[in-house]
Design a protein around this motif. Structure first.
Motif, PDB file in Angstrom:
ATOM      1  N   HIS A   2       0.921  -1.310   0.079  1.00  0.00           N
ATOM      2  CA  HIS A   2       0.091   0.081   0.013  1.00  0.00           C
ATOM      3  C   HIS A   2       0.780   1.285   0.010  1.00  0.00           C
ATOM      4  O   HIS A   2       1.966   1.376   0.544  1.00  0.00           O
ATOM      5  CB  HIS A   2      -0.973  -0.003   1.349  1.00  0.00           C
ATOM      6  CG  HIS A   2      -1.895  -0.956   1.306  1.00  0.00           C
ATOM      7  ND1 HIS A   2      -1.423  -2.458   1.072  1.00  0.00           N
ATOM      8  CD2 HIS A   2      -3.156  -0.984   1.670  1.00  0.00           C
ATOM      9  CE1 HIS A   2      -2.758  -3.046   1.065  1.00  0.00           C
ATOM     10  NE2 HIS A   2      -3.642  -2.420   1.657  1.00  0.00           N
ATOM     11  N   GLU A   3       0.277   2.221  -0.602  1.00  0.00           N
ATOM     12  CA  GLU A   3       1.136   3.341  -0.616  1.00  0.00           C
ATOM     13  C   GLU A   3       1.505   4.010   0.441  1.00  0.00           C
ATOM     14  O   GLU A   3       2.625   4.735   0.835  1.00  0.00           O
ATOM     15  CB  GLU A   3       0.318   4.607  -1.628  1.00  0.00           C
ATOM     16  CG  GLU A   3       1.155   5.930  -1.795  1.00  0.00           C
ATOM     17  CD  GLU A   3       0.458   6.894  -2.807  1.00  0.00           C
ATOM     18  OE1 GLU A   3       0.999   7.893  -2.564  1.00  0.00           O
ATOM     19  OE2 GLU A   3      -0.323   6.320  -3.445  1.00  0.00           O
ATOM     20  N   GLN A   4       0.688   3.780   1.644  1.00  0.00           N
ATOM     21  CA  GLN A   4       0.895   4.360   2.960  1.00  0.00           C
ATOM     22  C   GLN A   4       1.888   3.783   3.787  1.00  0.00           C
ATOM     23  O   GLN A   4       2.760   4.559   4.081  1.00  0.00           O
ATOM     24  CB  GLN A   4      -0.323   4.376   3.896  1.00  0.00           C
ATOM     25  CG  GLN A   4      -0.102   5.233   5.170  1.00  0.00           C
ATOM     26  CD  GLN A   4      -1.717   4.774   5.939  1.00  0.00           C
ATOM     27  OE1 GLN A   4      -2.532   4.289   5.551  1.00  0.00           O
ATOM     28  NE2 GLN A   4      -1.728   5.766   7.053  1.00  0.00           N
ATOM     29  N   GLN A   5       2.073   2.551   3.558  1.00  0.00           N
ATOM     30  CA  GLN A   5       3.114   1.755   4.000  1.00  0.00           C
ATOM     31  C   GLN A   5       4.435   1.933   3.280  1.00  0.00           C
ATOM     32  O   GLN A   5       5.646   2.088   3.920  1.00  0.00           O
ATOM     33  CB  GLN A   5       2.932   0.118   3.822  1.00  0.00           C
ATOM     34  CG  GLN A   5       1.773  -0.182   4.879  1.00  0.00           C
ATOM     35  CD  GLN A   5       1.269  -1.726   4.525  1.00  0.00           C
ATOM     36  OE1 GLN A   5       1.150  -2.054   3.260  1.00  0.00           O
ATOM     37  NE2 GLN A   5       1.211  -2.559   5.415  1.00  0.00           N
ATOM     38  N   SER A   6       4.387   2.037   2.023  1.00  0.00           N
ATOM     39  CA  SER A   6       5.607   2.475   1.281  1.00  0.00           C
ATOM     40  C   SER A   6       6.079   3.741   1.847  1.00  0.00           C
ATOM     41  O   SER A   6       7.359   4.185   1.757  1.00  0.00           O
ATOM     42  CB  SER A   6       5.230   2.494  -0.388  1.00  0.00           C
ATOM     43  OG  SER A   6       5.030   1.303  -0.786  1.00  0.00           O
ATOM     44  N   THR A   7       5.234   4.762   1.848  1.00  0.00           N
ATOM     45  CA  THR A   7       5.652   6.108   2.261  1.00  0.00           C
ATOM     46  C   THR A   7       6.347   5.915   3.782  1.00  0.00           C
ATOM     47  O   THR A   7       7.608   6.592   4.103  1.00  0.00           O
ATOM     48  CB  THR A   7       4.469   7.163   2.599  1.00  0.00           C
ATOM     49  OG1 THR A   7       3.853   6.860   1.056  1.00  0.00           O
ATOM     50  CG2 THR A   7       4.806   8.401   2.978  1.00  0.00           C
ATOM     51  N   ARG A   8       5.713   5.339   4.675  1.00  0.00           N
ATOM     52  CA  ARG A   8       6.326   5.161   6.007  1.00  0.00           C
ATOM     53  C   ARG A   8       7.597   4.439   5.915  1.00  0.00           C
ATOM     54  O   ARG A   8       8.515   4.888   6.619  1.00  0.00           O
ATOM     55  CB  ARG A   8       5.366   4.259   6.853  1.00  0.00           C
ATOM     56  CG  ARG A   8       5.731   4.269   8.196  1.00  0.00           C
ATOM     57  CD  ARG A   8       4.679   3.454   9.239  1.00  0.00           C
ATOM     58  NE  ARG A   8       5.166   3.264  10.357  1.00  0.00           N
ATOM     59  CZ  ARG A   8       5.084   2.067  11.017  1.00  0.00           C
ATOM     60  NH1 ARG A   8       4.294   1.291  10.492  1.00  0.00           N
ATOM     61  NH2 ARG A   8       5.766   1.515  12.106  1.00  0.00           N
ATOM     62  N   LEU A   9       7.668   3.360   5.025  1.00  0.00           N
ATOM     63  CA  LEU A   9       8.899   2.557   5.006  1.00  0.00           C
ATOM     64  C   LEU A   9      10.144   3.514   4.633  1.00  0.00           C
ATOM     65  O   LEU A   9      11.227   3.688   4.983  1.00  0.00           O
ATOM     66  CB  LEU A   9       9.021   1.432   4.062  1.00  0.00           C
ATOM     67  CG  LEU A   9      10.122   0.792   3.814  1.00  0.00           C
ATOM     68  CD1 LEU A   9      10.677   0.239   5.553  1.00  0.00           C
ATOM     69  CD2 LEU A   9       9.961  -0.460   2.882  1.00  0.00           C
ATOM     70  N   GLU A  12      11.057   5.821   7.100  1.00  0.00           N
ATOM     71  CA  GLU A  12      12.017   5.069   8.184  1.00  0.00           C
ATOM     72  C   GLU A  12      13.342   4.801   7.329  1.00  0.00           C
ATOM     73  O   GLU A  12      14.568   5.031   8.179  1.00  0.00           O
ATOM     74  CB  GLU A  12      11.502   3.862   8.483  1.00  0.00           C
ATOM     75  CG  GLU A  12      10.332   4.161   9.345  1.00  0.00           C
ATOM     76  CD  GLU A  12      10.748   4.907  10.875  1.00  0.00           C
ATOM     77  OE1 GLU A  12      11.836   4.696  11.214  1.00  0.00           O
ATOM     78  OE2 GLU A  12       9.758   5.758  11.057  1.00  0.00           O
ATOM     79  N   ILE A  13      13.585   4.605   6.074  1.00  0.00           N
ATOM     80  CA  ILE A  13      14.849   4.261   5.432  1.00  0.00           C
ATOM     81  C   ILE A  13      15.615   5.741   5.574  1.00  0.00           C
ATOM     82  O   ILE A  13      16.862   5.715   5.615  1.00  0.00           O
ATOM     83  CB  ILE A  13      14.822   3.565   4.101  1.00  0.00           C
ATOM     84  CG1 ILE A  13      14.191   2.365   4.032  1.00  0.00           C
ATOM     85  CG2 ILE A  13      16.004   3.867   3.283  1.00  0.00           C
ATOM     86  CD1 ILE A  13      13.578   1.859   2.742  1.00  0.00           C
ATOM     87  N   THR A  14      15.170   6.787   5.216  1.00  0.00           N
ATOM     88  CA  THR A  14      15.519   8.142   5.227  1.00  0.00           C
ATOM     89  C   THR A  14      16.090   8.415   6.734  1.00  0.00           C
ATOM     90  O   THR A  14      17.395   8.845   6.775  1.00  0.00           O
ATOM     91  CB  THR A  14      14.804   9.094   4.741  1.00  0.00           C
ATOM     92  OG1 THR A  14      14.124   8.791   3.515  1.00  0.00           O
ATOM     93  CG2 THR A  14      15.187  10.614   4.720  1.00  0.00           C
ATOM     94  N   ARG A  15      15.442   8.290   7.509  1.00  0.00           N
ATOM     95  CA  ARG A  15      15.892   8.245   9.057  1.00  0.00           C
ATOM     96  C   ARG A  15      17.012   7.556   9.421  1.00  0.00           C
ATOM     97  O   ARG A  15      17.797   7.920   9.836  1.00  0.00           O
ATOM     98  CB  ARG A  15      14.790   8.065   9.973  1.00  0.00           C
ATOM     99  CG  ARG A  15      14.861   8.119  11.482  1.00  0.00           C
ATOM    100  CD  ARG A  15      13.730   7.666  12.133  1.00  0.00           C
ATOM    101  NE  ARG A  15      13.914   7.547  13.499  1.00  0.00           N
ATOM    102  CZ  ARG A  15      13.117   6.700  14.484  1.00  0.00           C
ATOM    103  NH1 ARG A  15      12.186   6.131  13.969  1.00  0.00           N
ATOM    104  NH2 ARG A  15      13.598   6.778  15.714  1.00  0.00           N
ATOM    105  N   GLY A  20      23.273   7.524   9.717  1.00  0.00           N
ATOM    106  CA  GLY A  20      24.404   6.785   9.428  1.00  0.00           C
ATOM    107  C   GLY A  20      25.559   7.277   9.863  1.00  0.00           C
ATOM    108  O   GLY A  20      26.657   6.614  10.468  1.00  0.00           O
ATOM    109  N   ALA A  21      25.993   8.570   9.634  1.00  0.00           N
ATOM    110  CA  ALA A  21      27.335   9.355   9.983  1.00  0.00           C
ATOM    111  C   ALA A  21      27.520   9.306  11.424  1.00  0.00           C
ATOM    112  O   ALA A  21      28.536   9.082  11.718  1.00  0.00           O
ATOM    113  CB  ALA A  21      27.126  10.774   9.426  1.00  0.00           C
TER     114      ALA A  21
END
Length: 155
Positions: A2-9, A12-15, A20-21
């Motif tokens: 679902h688009e909402q789940q993709s947006t949330r994921l 979280e990946i961006t977070r 990372g640094a």
């Protein structure tokens, strides 16, 4: 998905990438004489053997000029060496040194120790499930990237 789940994921990946640094800065590896991004060239050299910088850049999905600069850091730090390419004596390959192998191990050990601290309060079955799902996700991303490679930049 679902688009909402993709947006949330995606958020979280961006977070995770943003952290990372800071995560790398907390790794207790000491001064290995090269930037962390350069040190990340060592594992493929260690596992796959000596290779040309252009091949290493392709494996890492990075610009060859960036990898060339990082390779120079590794050579200067004594973590890698240049050697003649047996297939073409005019070309050189990058090979990991014993000091480079030791550096790989220091980074790996520090990374495992950090993740062990982060996951210390997680039940083993959740760590296992998360690891399995994360591996499945990475496999899917890699398969997608192989089937639809990004366009090359042209100058």
């Amino acid at each position: 998905m679902h688009e909402q789940q993709s947006t949330r994921l995606a958020e979280e990946i961006t977070r995770l990438v943003r952290m990372g640094a800071r995560f790398r800065g907390m790794l207790k590896t000491g001064d290995l004489g090269a930037e962390f991004s350069a040190l990340m060239l060592l594992p493929p050299l260690r596992s796959m053997g000596p290779m040309r910088v252009t091949d290493l850049a392709e494996i890492k999905g990075a610009d060859p000029s960036t990898v060339s600069r990082q390779a120079a850091q590794l050579v200067k730090a004594g973590l890698a060496r240049r050697e003649a390419d047996p297939a073409d004596g005019r070309a050189s390959r990058l090979a990991v040194t014993e000091a480079g192998v030791a550096a790989c191990e220091r980074v790996r050990t520090a990374r495992v120790a950090m993740l062990s601290q982060v996951l210390a309060d997680w039940p083993a079955d959740r760590v296992g499930a998360f690891t399995d799902l994360f591996e499945e996700f990475n496999d899917a991303v890699e398969a997608h990237l192989r089937s639809d490679p990004p366009p090359r930049e042209t100058s």
